[in-house]
Scaffold this motif. Sequence first.
Motif, PDB file in Angstrom:
ATOM      1  N   ILE A 260       1.643  13.400  -7.917  1.00  0.00           N
ATOM      2  CA  ILE A 260       1.977  12.398  -6.980  1.00  0.00           C
ATOM      3  C   ILE A 260       0.939  10.957  -6.977  1.00  0.00           C
ATOM      4  O   ILE A 260       1.557  10.095  -6.898  1.00  0.00           O
ATOM      5  CB  ILE A 260       2.020  12.940  -5.513  1.00  0.00           C
ATOM      6  CG1 ILE A 260       2.918  13.899  -5.461  1.00  0.00           C
ATOM      7  CG2 ILE A 260       2.344  11.923  -4.458  1.00  0.00           C
ATOM      8  CD1 ILE A 260       4.282  13.689  -5.708  1.00  0.00           C
ATOM      9  N   ASP A 261      -0.482  11.350  -7.086  1.00  0.00           N
ATOM     10  CA  ASP A 261      -1.494  10.392  -7.242  1.00  0.00           C
ATOM     11  C   ASP A 261      -1.090   9.309  -8.512  1.00  0.00           C
ATOM     12  O   ASP A 261      -1.134   8.051  -8.333  1.00  0.00           O
ATOM     13  CB  ASP A 261      -2.465  10.670  -7.031  1.00  0.00           C
ATOM     14  CG  ASP A 261      -3.669   9.619  -6.822  1.00  0.00           C
ATOM     15  OD1 ASP A 261      -3.422   8.830  -5.810  1.00  0.00           O
ATOM     16  OD2 ASP A 261      -4.876   9.772  -7.272  1.00  0.00           O
TER      17      ASP A 261
ATOM     18  N   ARG B  42       0.819  -1.184  -0.018  1.00  0.00           N
ATOM     19  CA  ARG B  42       0.205  -0.020   0.134  1.00  0.00           C
ATOM     20  C   ARG B  42       0.930   1.155  -0.050  1.00  0.00           C
ATOM     21  O   ARG B  42       1.968   1.284   0.577  1.00  0.00           O
ATOM     22  CB  ARG B  42      -1.139   0.084   1.347  1.00  0.00           C
ATOM     23  CG  ARG B  42      -1.847  -1.155   1.046  1.00  0.00           C
ATOM     24  CD  ARG B  42      -2.788  -1.242   2.407  1.00  0.00           C
ATOM     25  NE  ARG B  42      -3.577   0.014   2.016  1.00  0.00           N
ATOM     26  CZ  ARG B  42      -4.412   0.447   3.046  1.00  0.00           C
ATOM     27  NH1 ARG B  42      -4.512  -0.155   4.086  1.00  0.00           N
ATOM     28  NH2 ARG B  42      -5.421   1.404   2.797  1.00  0.00           N
ATOM     29  N   ALA B  43       0.341   2.363  -0.744  1.00  0.00           N
ATOM     30  CA  ALA B  43       1.148   3.658  -0.682  1.00  0.00           C
ATOM     31  C   ALA B  43       0.028   4.683  -0.438  1.00  0.00           C
ATOM     32  O   ALA B  43      -0.697   5.111  -1.436  1.00  0.00           O
ATOM     33  CB  ALA B  43       1.824   3.944  -2.104  1.00  0.00           C
ATOM     34  N   ALA B  44      -0.159   5.162   0.816  1.00  0.00           N
ATOM     35  CA  ALA B  44      -1.285   6.046   1.061  1.00  0.00           C
ATOM     36  C   ALA B  44      -0.738   7.526   0.489  1.00  0.00           C
ATOM     37  O   ALA B  44       0.530   7.962   0.520  1.00  0.00           O
ATOM     38  CB  ALA B  44      -1.384   6.160   2.582  1.00  0.00           C
ATOM     39  N   LEU B  45      -1.530   8.362   0.007  1.00  0.00           N
ATOM     40  CA  LEU B  45      -1.540   9.786  -0.306  1.00  0.00           C
ATOM     41  C   LEU B  45      -1.663  10.438   1.194  1.00  0.00           C
ATOM     42  O   LEU B  45      -2.684  10.589   1.448  1.00  0.00           O
ATOM     43  CB  LEU B  45      -2.291  10.214  -1.393  1.00  0.00           C
ATOM     44  CG  LEU B  45      -1.919  11.499  -2.129  1.00  0.00           C
ATOM     45  CD1 LEU B  45      -0.597  11.605  -2.535  1.00  0.00           C
ATOM     46  CD2 LEU B  45      -3.038  11.812  -3.181  1.00  0.00           C
TER      47      LEU B  45
ATOM     48  N   ASP C 234       4.860   0.741   1.164  1.00  0.00           N
ATOM     49  CA  ASP C 234       5.334  -0.182   2.286  1.00  0.00           C
ATOM     50  C   ASP C 234       6.453  -1.098   1.801  1.00  0.00           C
ATOM     51  O   ASP C 234       6.873  -1.558   2.665  1.00  0.00           O
ATOM     52  CB  ASP C 234       3.944  -1.328   2.485  1.00  0.00           C
ATOM     53  CG  ASP C 234       2.723  -0.576   3.098  1.00  0.00           C
ATOM     54  OD1 ASP C 234       2.987   0.501   3.532  1.00  0.00           O
ATOM     55  OD2 ASP C 234       1.747  -1.240   3.129  1.00  0.00           O
ATOM     56  N   CYS C 235       6.677  -1.113   0.603  1.00  0.00           N
ATOM     57  CA  CYS C 235       7.770  -2.088   0.088  1.00  0.00           C
ATOM     58  C   CYS C 235       9.109  -1.515   0.548  1.00  0.00           C
ATOM     59  O   CYS C 235      10.002  -2.136   0.612  1.00  0.00           O
ATOM     60  CB  CYS C 235       7.888  -2.446  -1.533  1.00  0.00           C
ATOM     61  SG  CYS C 235       8.226  -0.619  -2.532  1.00  0.00           S
TER      62      CYS C 235
END
Length: 91
Positions: free
Chosen positions: A60-61, A5-8, A46-47
């Motif tokens: 960015i998104d 996951r990669a939250a903005l 998360d990586c």
Amino acid sequence: MPRPRAALVTLHQDGTECPESHKHTRSGKPLHPECPGRYRFESTCDCGAWELSGRTKGYIDAERKRHLASHREAQTDSGPAVLRELLRFAD
């Protein structure tokens, strides 16, 4: 293996996070009386191998989505092709 996951995250100029309750107009002006305004956007996967920050939310998104798609491609490419074909017939 869980999906990465990669939250903005939206940040104020002082580095504090701008919460969801701080609503903004389409042009980005704050509607919440205590919000100093959005300053930049950050996303970290998360990586641990990818992070990006900048002042343009759309860029960015888009890059965040592109990076997460690369994880999905890597997951589908791993494993023998014969096994993938057999699993398709099981559905």
